[in-house]
Design a protein around this motif. Structure first.
Motif, PDB file in Angstrom:
ATOM      1  N   ILE A 129      19.982 -20.309   5.223  1.00 36.31           N
ATOM      2  CA  ILE A 129      19.466 -20.977   6.269  1.00 36.31           C
ATOM      3  C   ILE A 129      18.158 -20.009   6.965  1.00 36.31           C
ATOM      4  O   ILE A 129      17.247 -20.701   7.237  1.00 36.31           O
ATOM      5  N   VAL A 130      18.471 -18.945   6.757  1.00 29.15           N
ATOM      6  CA  VAL A 130      17.340 -18.152   7.500  1.00 29.15           C
ATOM      7  C   VAL A 130      16.110 -18.059   6.634  1.00 29.15           C
ATOM      8  O   VAL A 130      14.998 -18.117   7.014  1.00 29.15           O
ATOM      9  N   VAL A 131      16.534 -17.945   5.358  1.00 28.73           N
ATOM     10  CA  VAL A 131      15.389 -18.191   4.501  1.00 28.73           C
ATOM     11  C   VAL A 131      14.694 -19.605   4.359  1.00 28.73           C
ATOM     12  O   VAL A 131      13.240 -19.668   4.535  1.00 28.73           O
ATOM     13  N   THR A 132      15.348 -20.482   4.692  1.00 23.63           N
ATOM     14  CA  THR A 132      14.570 -21.871   4.800  1.00 23.63           C
ATOM     15  C   THR A 132      13.884 -21.874   6.214  1.00 23.63           C
ATOM     16  O   THR A 132      12.763 -22.374   6.184  1.00 23.63           O
ATOM     17  N   VAL A 133      14.368 -21.338   7.019  1.00 27.20           N
ATOM     18  CA  VAL A 133      13.726 -21.243   8.393  1.00 27.20           C
ATOM     19  C   VAL A 133      12.373 -20.239   8.352  1.00 27.20           C
ATOM     20  O   VAL A 133      11.255 -20.773   8.693  1.00 27.20           O
TER      21      VAL A 133
ATOM     22  N   ALA B  10       2.254 -13.566   5.520  1.00 22.10           N
ATOM     23  CA  ALA B  10       3.481 -12.419   5.264  1.00 22.10           C
ATOM     24  C   ALA B  10       4.849 -13.175   5.179  1.00 22.10           C
ATOM     25  O   ALA B  10       5.735 -12.700   4.342  1.00 22.10           O
ATOM     26  N   LEU B  11       5.028 -14.003   6.159  1.00 18.50           N
ATOM     27  CA  LEU B  11       6.093 -14.958   6.155  1.00 18.50           C
ATOM     28  C   LEU B  11       6.544 -15.357   4.927  1.00 18.50           C
ATOM     29  O   LEU B  11       7.618 -15.760   4.603  1.00 18.50           O
ATOM     30  N   ALA B  12       5.257 -16.320   4.593  1.00 22.38           N
ATOM     31  CA  ALA B  12       5.466 -16.989   3.148  1.00 22.38           C
ATOM     32  C   ALA B  12       5.957 -15.983   2.071  1.00 22.38           C
ATOM     33  O   ALA B  12       6.866 -16.381   1.193  1.00 22.38           O
ATOM     34  N   LEU B  13       5.477 -14.858   2.075  1.00 21.21           N
ATOM     35  CA  LEU B  13       5.884 -13.890   0.980  1.00 21.21           C
ATOM     36  C   LEU B  13       7.230 -13.534   1.403  1.00 21.21           C
ATOM     37  O   LEU B  13       8.030 -13.472   0.043  1.00 21.21           O
ATOM     38  N   VAL B  14       7.633 -13.586   2.371  1.00 26.28           N
ATOM     39  CA  VAL B  14       9.217 -12.971   2.497  1.00 26.28           C
ATOM     40  C   VAL B  14       9.988 -14.216   2.095  1.00 26.28           C
ATOM     41  O   VAL B  14      10.909 -14.086   1.490  1.00 26.28           O
TER      42      VAL B  14
ATOM     43  N   LEU C 260      13.860 -16.735  -1.679  1.00 28.06           N
ATOM     44  CA  LEU C 260      14.077 -17.975  -2.670  1.00 28.06           C
ATOM     45  C   LEU C 260      14.257 -17.265  -4.050  1.00 28.06           C
ATOM     46  O   LEU C 260      15.217 -17.818  -4.726  1.00 28.06           O
ATOM     47  N   ALA C 261      13.659 -16.390  -4.488  1.00 24.79           N
ATOM     48  CA  ALA C 261      13.828 -15.760  -5.663  1.00 24.79           C
ATOM     49  C   ALA C 261      15.032 -14.955  -5.903  1.00 24.79           C
ATOM     50  O   ALA C 261      15.642 -15.044  -6.859  1.00 24.79           O
ATOM     51  N   VAL C 262      15.615 -14.193  -4.901  1.00 28.28           N
ATOM     52  CA  VAL C 262      16.603 -13.145  -5.109  1.00 28.28           C
ATOM     53  C   VAL C 262      17.761 -13.643  -4.333  1.00 28.28           C
ATOM     54  O   VAL C 262      18.907 -13.096  -4.303  1.00 28.28           O
ATOM     55  N   GLY C 263      17.887 -14.685  -3.651  1.00 27.37           N
ATOM     56  CA  GLY C 263      18.859 -15.117  -2.648  1.00 27.37           C
ATOM     57  C   GLY C 263      20.033 -16.075  -3.153  1.00 27.37           C
ATOM     58  O   GLY C 263      20.641 -16.677  -2.362  1.00 27.37           O
ATOM     59  N   ARG C 264      20.044 -16.216  -4.573  1.00 27.81           N
ATOM     60  CA  ARG C 264      20.935 -16.984  -5.110  1.00 27.81           C
ATOM     61  C   ARG C 264      22.372 -17.058  -4.701  1.00 27.81           C
ATOM     62  O   ARG C 264      23.043 -17.776  -4.484  1.00 27.81           O
ATOM     63  N   ALA C 265      22.626 -15.591  -4.763  1.00 32.42           N
ATOM     64  CA  ALA C 265      24.113 -15.263  -4.335  1.00 32.42           C
ATOM     65  C   ALA C 265      24.420 -14.858  -2.777  1.00 32.42           C
ATOM     66  O   ALA C 265      25.418 -14.664  -2.372  1.00 32.42           O
ATOM     67  N   TRP C 266      23.259 -15.143  -1.994  1.00 35.43           N
ATOM     68  CA  TRP C 266      23.393 -15.041  -0.590  1.00 35.43           C
ATOM     69  C   TRP C 266      24.429 -16.071   0.204  1.00 35.43           C
ATOM     70  O   TRP C 266      24.427 -16.988  -0.566  1.00 35.43           O
ATOM     71  N   PRO C 267      25.030 -15.514   1.103  1.00 38.37           N
ATOM     72  CA  PRO C 267      25.646 -16.285   1.807  1.00 38.37           C
ATOM     73  C   PRO C 267      24.912 -17.427   2.461  1.00 38.37           C
ATOM     74  O   PRO C 267      23.896 -17.280   2.672  1.00 38.37           O
TER      75      PRO C 267
END
Length: 668
Positions: A441-445, A420-424, A429-436
């Motif tokens: 960093i949270v996505v990487t974690v 489930a975490l891998a899916l998140v 990664l797919a939609v967070g291009r414009a994220w701060p």
């Protein structure tokens, strides 16, 4: 589809005059290193002071601390009669800890834990150089949460110093191939030689990868070959330096080389620890002993995914192999993926083909696997490519689900959460291009959790289930058969069984489990509670610990009174039996007849009777195995001595000695 790479905070450039002499600004990378160090130490160091130990290896550290001769040769007993069955490189640091801080379980386990922490940090630094801070953080975390590495780091088995040697090799070797540097190549070869002092021939298995990668450097072919020949020969010479020195010392001036037929360090390394590990295919009973630890199942292509090994090391091997392909597609310089990929494939083949091994040998795979995955993930993200991190996350999640299905229990639920975490993470990664930046960093974690959650949980569970004779992770059984999950709860270890000769098992050696583990596992908590530190009194006088009913103390106090001036206070059969007595007496001179498992021809019957006549062996505990242990070719030596003792010596009443089977051997 492309994605934006996570951004690591940078500092505003200052003028050279302002920055000269000023400390560098603290960055996220420094915080990552601190977190890796603390996390790795929490997994390996925490609670190890009340954990378990292999008495055999603990006795070696104690004996080596008693003299510099014992230290160099790796003597198993304080009198320096016989060595352990390996080059003693991995035991030098624990022996120094014992010499400096006194003997305790913590003193012999802590060096291994610290070596694991150092390996984690070194792999992180190496990966950062390859592909940036994200690669460093991921690679370091993968090593830190490798279950079998955590398990062996919490014991006094010598594996973690070998892993540290491999981490040093990777650090220098990647610089050598990236910079086409002869100096770094020489240093990498020196680190391979250093690793050789821990696990011998296994260390040389890195050389094919290093040589192949160096051939891809941008230099003339003649120059590359010349560099490799010089570095390779130098590495080989440094590797065998200890062997050569020991072989030049007259046999009468050094201990007998353990687990050999001919008292030869060359035989010990290249025979017993080399060809002798591949079963009947390479066995030669007249040239060397053969020994295949019975723990990791049958050799074969899928061995690393059987029930004995999958949960220990198998979680990220498929992702590691996939990472090689990703690096090729990303057009990463061939010298990088050739080195890491060849290293991984070589070690997989080696562990798949060797006839028998402990599970913890495979901890060595953690270094190339972590470097490959960390580098592939980070390089792809930095280039804005989506499919490589998705492929790595999906592969790791599916592998976790597959391995969890083998074991059942808590692993299934954790693997589902990991998926489930891998899916998140994939979504982020797919939609967070414009994220701060903070959100990325949270996505990487979260992506890291999607790669490592299940093995990380296995690593945490290991803390509650110490296992030192054959360390394994995740709370599974440490035996070779019937592997299954233990119920989560308190550690299952207990005090070592009392020494009672009448109940000596007829297995591989008295004091050693029937499955062939290297030394009895000892729960140090009880001994430390009685004495503060096992085997040593604060006053400096002899103290006795090691068994719950005090039988060690009764025996050792009895033989100490009657052995004044003797070379040995007591002789016993096998180093396994001697180990607990050496520890309980804080380093008394105990003769381990037959060495590791009773099969070594040391001493011979003639030498034994001569020592008895000289008054050097006043007591013999004629209990336990005298049939030669694992080895049959020299089994008559121990058998002959046992028969001679029972015929020519006088049995001591158990009411006086506290044990049955003790004999008094007086000169005639």
């Amino acid at each position: 589809m492309t994605i934006a790479a996570p951004v690591v905070p940078t500092t505003v450039a200052a003028t050279p005059r302002l920055t000269r002499g000023m400390p560098r600004r603290w960055t996220l990378w420094h915080s990552t290193l601190v977190a890796l160090g603390i996390g790795s130490a929490a997994l390996t160091v925490w609670g190890s002071w009340a954990g378990s130990r292999s008495d055999y290896y603990a006795a070696i550290a104690l004996s080596m601390s008693r003299s510099w001769s014992n230290f160099f040769f790796g003597a198993m007993d304080p009198a320096g009669t016989v060595t352990l069955d390996k080059i003693p490189g991995s035991y030098w640091v624990p022996a120094l800890f014992v010499k400096l801080f006194g003997f305790s379980t913590f003193a012999v386990v802590l060096p291994n834990a610290l070596a694991a922490v150092a390996a984690v940090l070194l792999v992180a630094v190496t990966a950062r150089r390859l592909a940036g801070p994200v690669a460093g953080g991921i690679a370091g975390a993968l090593v830190a949460t490798t279950p079998i590495l955590v398990a062996v780091a919490r014991s006094n088995q010598p594996e973690t110093f070998f892993v540290l040697g491999l981490a040093l090799t990777a650090w220098a070797a990647l610089r050598a191939v990236q910079q086409a540097s002869f100096g770094w190549l020489m240093l990498a070869g020196a680190f391979i030689a250093l690793a050789f002092q821990s696990y011998m021939l296994e260390a040389w298995a890195v050389w094919p990868a290093l040589a192949a990668a160096y051939l891809f450097t941008r230099q003339s072919l003649g120059r590359r070959i010349r560099h490799l020949l010089i570095a390779g020969l130098t590495s080989a010479a440094l590797s065998v330096a200890w062997i050569a020195i020991v072989s030049l010392v007259p046999p009468g001036s050094r201990p007998y080389i353990g687990s050999t037929l001919h008292n030869s360090p060359w035989e010990m390394v290249f025979g017993y620890n080399g060809l002798g590990r591949f079963g009947q295919a390479t066995a030669d009973g007249t040239a060397y002993n053969s020994f295949t630890p019975p723990y990791s199942g049958q050799a074969g292509v899928l061995r690393l995914f059987n029930t004995q090994l999958a949960g220990q090391i198998g979680w990220l091997i498929p992702a590691g192999l996939l990472a090689v392909a990703i690096l090729i597609v990303l057009h990463v310089p061939a010298r990088v993926w050739v080195f890491l990929g060849t290293w991984l494939v070589t070690f997989i083949a080696m562990f798949s083909l060797v006839a028998g091994m402990h599970q913890f040998y495979t901890a060595a795979l953690s270094v190339p696997v972590a470097l490959l995955i960390g580098t592939a993930f980070s390089r792809a993200v930095r280039r804005g490519m989506l499919w490589p991190p998705i492929a790595l996350l999906v592969t790791a999640s599916l592998t976790a689900l597959g391995i969890a299905a083998i074991y059942g229990g808590y692993s299934v639920a954790v693997a589902l959460v990991q998926a489930a975490l891998a899916l998140v993470a994939i979504t982020g990664l797919a939609v967070g291009r414009a994220w701060p930046h903070a959100a990325r960093i949270v996505v990487t974690v979260v992506a890291l959790a999607g790669l490592t959650l299940t093995p990380a949980v296995w690593s945490v569970v290991t803390i509650a289930h110490p296992s030192s004779s054959n360390p394994v992770a995740g709370g599974v059984s440490d035996s070779s058969g019937g592997l299954g999950l233990r119920r989560l709860g308190p550690a299952t270890g207990g005090p070592q069984q009392p020494l009672v000769a009448a109940r000596a098992p007829a297995g591989p050696g008295f004091g050693m489990p029937d499955d062939g583990a290297a030394g009895a596992t000892h729960d140090s908590a009880g001994a430390q509670a009685r004495d503060g530190r096992s085997g040593a009194s604060r006053s400096g006088t002899r103290s006795f610990t090691g068994s719950s009913d005090g039988s060690y103390a009764a025996l050792l106090q009895y033989v100490e009174k009657g052995s004044t001036g003797a070379r040995y206070e007591l002789a016993v059969f096998t180093a396994q039996t001697a180990a607990g007595l050496i520890i309980a007496s804080n380093g008394a001179s105990i003769l381990p007849i037959g060495g590791f498992s009773g099969g070594d021809p040391v001493p011979t019957l003639d030498a034994f009777t001569a020592m008895v006549q000289a008054g050097d062996i006043p007591y013999v505990l004629a209990a336990g195995n005298t049939r030669g242990g694992f080895f049959s070719s020299t089994s008559t030596t121990s058998t002959q001595i046992s028969e001679w003792v029972t015929t020519n010596c006088v049995q001591v009443p158990s009411s006086q000695s506290g044990v049955q089977g003790l004999y008094r051997c007086a000169p005639r």
